[in-house]
Structures are given as structure tokens and as C-alpha cells.
Design a protein around this motif. Structure first.
Motif, PDB file in Angstrom:
ATOM      1  N   LYS A 198       4.596 -68.365   3.847  1.00  0.00           N
ATOM      2  CA  LYS A 198       4.289 -67.254   4.683  1.00  0.00           C
ATOM      3  C   LYS A 198       5.680 -66.718   4.922  1.00  0.00           C
ATOM      4  CE  LYS A 198      -0.314 -67.189   4.339  1.00  0.00           C
ATOM      5  NZ  LYS A 198      -0.763 -66.120   3.177  1.00  0.00           N
ATOM      6  N   GLU A 199       6.513 -67.945   5.329  1.00  0.00           N
ATOM      7  CA  GLU A 199       7.926 -67.618   5.623  1.00  0.00           C
ATOM      8  C   GLU A 199       8.686 -66.874   4.735  1.00  0.00           C
ATOM      9  OE1 GLU A 199      10.938 -70.989   6.454  1.00  0.00           O
ATOM     10  OE2 GLU A 199      10.307 -70.400   8.399  1.00  0.00           O
ATOM     11  N   LEU A 200       8.508 -67.601   3.409  1.00  0.00           N
ATOM     12  CA  LEU A 200       9.220 -67.160   2.254  1.00  0.00           C
ATOM     13  C   LEU A 200       8.715 -65.765   1.828  1.00  0.00           C
ATOM     14  CD1 LEU A 200      11.167 -67.752  -0.097  1.00  0.00           C
ATOM     15  CD2 LEU A 200       8.909 -68.610  -1.371  1.00  0.00           C
ATOM     16  N   LEU A 201       7.447 -65.438   2.089  1.00  0.00           N
ATOM     17  CA  LEU A 201       7.134 -64.080   1.801  1.00  0.00           C
ATOM     18  C   LEU A 201       7.766 -62.950   2.696  1.00  0.00           C
ATOM     19  CD1 LEU A 201       3.213 -64.734   1.544  1.00  0.00           C
ATOM     20  CD2 LEU A 201       4.923 -64.093  -0.324  1.00  0.00           C
ATOM     21  N   GLN A 202       8.119 -63.427   3.825  1.00  0.00           N
ATOM     22  CA  GLN A 202       8.749 -62.404   4.773  1.00  0.00           C
ATOM     23  C   GLN A 202      10.379 -62.370   4.408  1.00  0.00           C
ATOM     24  OE1 GLN A 202       6.988 -60.325   6.887  1.00  0.00           O
ATOM     25  NE2 GLN A 202       5.491 -61.270   5.808  1.00  0.00           N
TER      26      GLN A 202
END
Length: 546
Positions: free
Chosen positions: A80-84
Motif C-alpha cells: 500500500k505504501e508503494l501504491l501511494q
């Protein structure tokens, strides 16, 4: 990085495992599997033939190479962090951007420390006594592991034609799937592109902008549809980030993991006026909607397929000024969508340019490559550059190029002599502890969505083995037979099964690939996942565990 080698037990003298698992390939599936195995505390080594990560997006760097899945539906969903953090610049990202993205993943998870680059796997042999795999590289070094995971891709074994004289050509020659890292300059050059599949279409669009003369050698025209790509401004990217959960949930629900899925109506459920308006709408929208989001019967009902084929043929005639050239570009031996549909950006308009010519090699076959160009049955052409856009030995080709030997000394090539088999595309009876992340008969479509599911499924199995002090897993033959019965059943009635293509196992550039087979899984992704999850939920009764 020092390569691992065979170790010998000081007590028994027998070879022991250097690694818990060996992964072949550092593309998307290999990288994600590496992350998941680390979570299990496993000691992992990845062997990658290239000099960098990326798999498809490392090797395929030809001009114009890009996604035809929407970028934001393609990347990894697990972080989820990479998606942001990551921003896609276009709705369908170009190759350099995707390669940067996968390098970012490798950096973030420090994956390179367990990857050995420039390491092509030559053979892998199962040792029945030690219950280990021995992997041999083309350098001759050997490595042992308890588990072997193939992350070698479905379209990763480039094929060249066998025209006489190819080695004698004095100009530059390239295959789209083995493109050099250094840029190729087409400016002012006489260029030939052989092939009009997906990579050929993308290459032609770019080469036509710079070449003094581009000659396209086409054997089989393909139905192509507009990509309608565009840039993603920051505010749109912010909105995409806010709905990533919705995007990936949608991909999980659809037939082939795209943002598009078949319309619930049949082609002739609506009036001719409604039908034409719907097809116009799909033709004007981004991506694969016109193929996988069309009326639900276009790939099974002959009359319905003729209707969509008629519609797209009319579009080609409208876009190509020369009627004779337009007719050459319209397929006559298969209907729309029964082969893989390339998405294009002004591809057909290229043939309106004075510097672009089309040669129909069915009418005038290529006889040989000469030192200065190409000779057909009726003409000789001079070229500075030849591009072979001749595709891949799909689905099983990458497996055939490695000498896999399983139980009782049986080679995988021998096992698959009459056509590949598997259990949910990931296991094969006779090949214990070998897991295929994109093996035959896995769900394809939007590939990263399939990759994430398959990696998580294999990881779940390995966790089950750990928790139960087990070290051996092999598909039961009867389970393979039941799965293959299902694979055959869902292929019944598909118009695509009447067409020669890589999707039916046919490749005229590969010996023994001239007979149609059920080469892939044609059911829906949700059905595929239900089968695979059912195996896990039943405690892996379809497997021999020890």
C-alpha cells in the motif's frame, strides 16, 4: 555476489541443500515470490539470465513497447505504501517507466543481494534420494535447493524464422524480444519489420516516424484496436490512488482481471442501432474493452463474431486510404478477438505515409535474407536494418529451453510431448517440489493479477509444509487429470480454438508446433482461483505431501 555451490555433509558424504528455494527469473513473479519466501524465513537464490531485474520489461525494450493493460491495474497491489509513492505518467506506461518501477521494487526490498545476474539456467534435475533439486547454469556451476520455483514467464522465449541467409546480412538485425540496451537509430534508414503481431505493431508505429523507408512484411494480418493512451496529470493520479482498493477489487471480479469484463447482453439482444452505438463507444474508449468488454457472445457465436469483425473491418477501410492496402490489413482467416488483439496508436495511418510499404508474404513469400536485404518470390529489397517481430514460443517455450528432469529420470519435454499438462498450471505430477508461477493453464489476462495470486498460493502451500514439518509436495496424477478435464471443458465452443495462434499452441517458427492443442486456460480468473483455493482449503488432498 559469490555464487552458491554444492556442499557435502561431513557425516554422510551426501550433497545437501545450499538454498531452501531457487527461483528461476527476476521478473515480476520472481521478485514477488522472493519477497514472500523471505517472510517464511527461507534462504533463497534467484538466477536471472539478464543483467537486471524486470523480466519482460528488461528484455522487451523495442521502440514503442508499452502496456496494453491500464498502468494502475498492472502494478503490484500488495504494498500500500508503494501504491501511494509511485506515479504512473500515462494510462498505458512505456517500457522504460515500467523497468524503473520494477527496479524501485528491487531497491525497496533489497532484492538484488539474493539475485545472481547473467546466470542462465541450463538444467534442473530432481534427486530422489536427497529430495533436492540440482540446478545447473550455463557456466557449469551447480546449486542445490529443496524447492524449485519457475518464474520464467509465458512469453519469454523469442523465436526467429529460419530464412536462408540470415547470418549473411551485413546490416543491423534485431529481434523485438532481445532488443539492445543502446538506442537504435532509424533516422534516414531503410528498415524492414517482419511480423505484425503486438510487438510488430508497436514497433512499426515508431519506426515509421523516422525511417527513410519502412517496409512491413506481413504474413497474417491481425485485428487491431485503438489504445487511446494519454498522460495522467497529478490530480488524476491522486484520484487513482484514492480508489486503488476499488480498482484491484474490480480486477479480482472480472473474467480476465482487466478493468473490462464482458457485457451481459448477447450481440443480437439489441437493435442494430443500439449495437452500432455500443461498438462505436467501445472503439472510442481506452484499452481492451472492445475485446474483453464486448457483448458476451462474440467469441462463441459465429454470427456475433462476424458482426464485430465487420465493424472493425469498416474502421480499417475508413482509416487506410488505399483500398488494396486496407484489404491486405483485414484478416480473412480468423474473426475479431479469436487471436490476441494488438492495441495501436495510429498504426493503420502509417500505411498512408509515402515512406511505408506493405508486402504480403502469403502472396510473395520471403525466399532468403541476402547480404544487403530481403529477397521475396517477386522482388529484392535493400535494407540497412531488419527487425524480426516474430514473437515467442509461448506458454511452454521457456520450459522447453531448460532441461527439467523429474522423478524416475523423466524429462518435462517427454512428459509434455503430447501437450502440456498441470494441476492449476502450477504443479506437475512427477516433478516434486517444483512450482510454476506462470505455467501452462494458469489464468492469464492481466498478468500481474495472476502473478500475485499464484505467488500467494505457492507461499501458502510452503507455509503449510513448514507448519506441518513436511518437505515434499507433488501433484497426484488423478488430480492433474481432473484439472485437465476442466481445462478441456471450458475451451469447448470457443471460436479461438478453430484458429492457429500461440493461444492454441501453433508457431510456424518452432518444430513440432503445427498442431492445435488446448495450450492455455480459457476459463475465467474467478473460476481458476476457486479451483486453486479449493485445493488449499481441502488441505491439499490433491497433492502427495511428506
Amino acid at each position: 555476489m559469490t555464487p552458491a555451490t554444492l556442499q557435502t555433509s561431513p557425516v554422510t558424504g551426501a550433497a545437501s541443500a545450499t538454498w531452501d528455494a531457487i527461483i528461476i527469473g527476476a521478473g515480476m513473479s520472481g521478485l514477488y515470490q522472493q519477497i514472500r519466501l523471505r517472510e517464511l524465513g527461507m534462504k533463497v537464490r534467484v538466477f536471472e539470465a539478464g543483467t537486471g531485474v524486470g523480466g519482460t520489461w528488461y528484455w522487451n525494450r523495442y521502440p514503442g513497447c508499452r502496456f496494453d493493460s491500464e498502468s494502475y491495474s498492472y502494478g503490484f497491489s500488495f504494498d500500500k505504501e508503494l501504491l501511494q509513492e509511485w506515479s504512473w505518467s500515462e494510462h498505458f506506461a512505456p517500457q522504460p517507466e515500467t523497468e524503473r518501477y520494477l527496479n524501485l521494487v528491487a531497491d525497496k526490498y533489497d532484492l538484488r543481494r539474493d539475485i545472481q545476474f547473467s546466470a542462465r539456467v541450463k538444467a534442473a534435475r530432481w534427486d530422489e534420494v536427497d529430495r533436492l533439486w540440482t540446478v545447473t547454469l550455463d557456466s557449469g556451476s551447480r546449486h542445490r535447493s529443496r524447492f524449485l520455483i519457475t518464474a520464467i514467464g509465458a512469453l519469454s522465449a523469442p523465436t526467429m524464422p529460419d530464412f536462408p541467409g540470415m547470418d549473411a546480412f551485413e546490416g543491423e538485425a534485431y529481434h523485438t524480444g532481445l532488443w539492445p540496451k543502446t538506442p537504435v537509430d532509424f533516422t534516414g534508414k531503410r528498415v524492414a519489420v517482419i511480423g505484425t503481431g503486438a510487438s510488430g505493431v508497436q514497433t512499426i508505429q515508431e519506426v515509421a516516424k523516422a525511417a527513410a523507408q519502412l517496409t512491413v512484411f506481413q504474413r497474417t494480418p491481425n485485428w487491431c484496436a485503438p489504445l487511446h493512451n494519454g498522460r495522467i496529470p497529478p490530480e488524476e493520479m491522486a484520484a487513482i490512488r484514492a480508489r486503488y482498493d476499488e480498482i484491484f477489487r474490480r480486477c479480482d471480479e472480472t473474467f480476465s482481471c482487466f478493468l473490462h469484463t464482458p457485457d451481459p447482453r448477447n450481440t443480437f439482444d439489441v437493435s442494430a442501432e443500439e449495437r452500432e452505438a455500443f461498438l462505436e463507444k467501445l472503439y472510442s474508449e481506452r484499452g481492451f474493452g472492445i475485446w474483453v468488454g464486448n457483448f458476451k457472445d462474440i467469441l462463441t457465436n459465429r454470427a456475433a463474431n462476424e458482426e464485430i469483425s465487420r465493424f472493425v473491418a469498416d474502421k480499417i477501410r475508413q482509416r487506410v486510404k488505399d483500398p488494396k492496402v486496407a484489404e491486405l490489413l483485414i484478416p480473412k482467416n480468423h474473426g475479431f478477438g479469436t487471436r490476441r488483439v494488438p492495441l495501436e496508436t495510429r498504426y493503420y495511418e502509417c500505411y498512408n505515409q509515402p515512406n511505408v510499404a506493405l508486402v504480403d508474404t502469403r502472396a510473395t513469400p520471403i525466399e532468403r535474407i541476402t547480404p544487403t536485404g530481403i529477397r521475396t518470390s517477386d522482388a529484392e529489397y535493400g535494407f540497412d536494418i531488419i527487425v524480426y517481430a516474430t514473437g515467442f514460443d509461448a506458454l511452454r517455450g521457456a520450459f522447453d529451453r531448460i532441461d527439467f528432469t523429474g522423478r524416475d529420470g523423466v524429462a518435462l519435454k517427454e512428459k509434455w510431448q503430447g501437450g502440456a499438462t498441470s494441476l492449476v498450471g502450477m504443479l506437475q505430477d512427477g516433478f516434486p517440489n517444483m512450482f510454476m508461477l506462470l505455467g501452462p493453464h494458469t489464468a492469464l489476462g492481466n498478468i500481474p493479477r495472476s502473478i500475485e495470486f499464484n505467488v500467494d498460493w505457492v507461499t501458502r502451500l510452503l507455509r503449510h509444509l513448514q507448519e506441518n514439518s513436511l518437505t515434499y509436495a507433488e501433484a497426484r496424477p488423478d488430480a492433474v487429470a481432473r484439472w485437465m478435464d476442466h481445462v478441456m471443458e471450458v475451451a469447448q465452443g470457443l471460436l479461438s480454438m478453430e484458429v492457429d495462434s500461440w493461444m492454441t499452441g501453433v508457431n510456424r517458427n518452432v518444430a513440432g508446433r503445427q498442431t492445435r492443442v488446448v495450450a492455455r486456460y480459457t476459463g475465467s480468473a474467478p473460476t481458476y482461483r476457486a479451483w486453486a483455493n479449493g485445493i488449499a482449503d481441502r488441505g491439499y488432498a490433491e497433492l502427495v505431501l511428506a
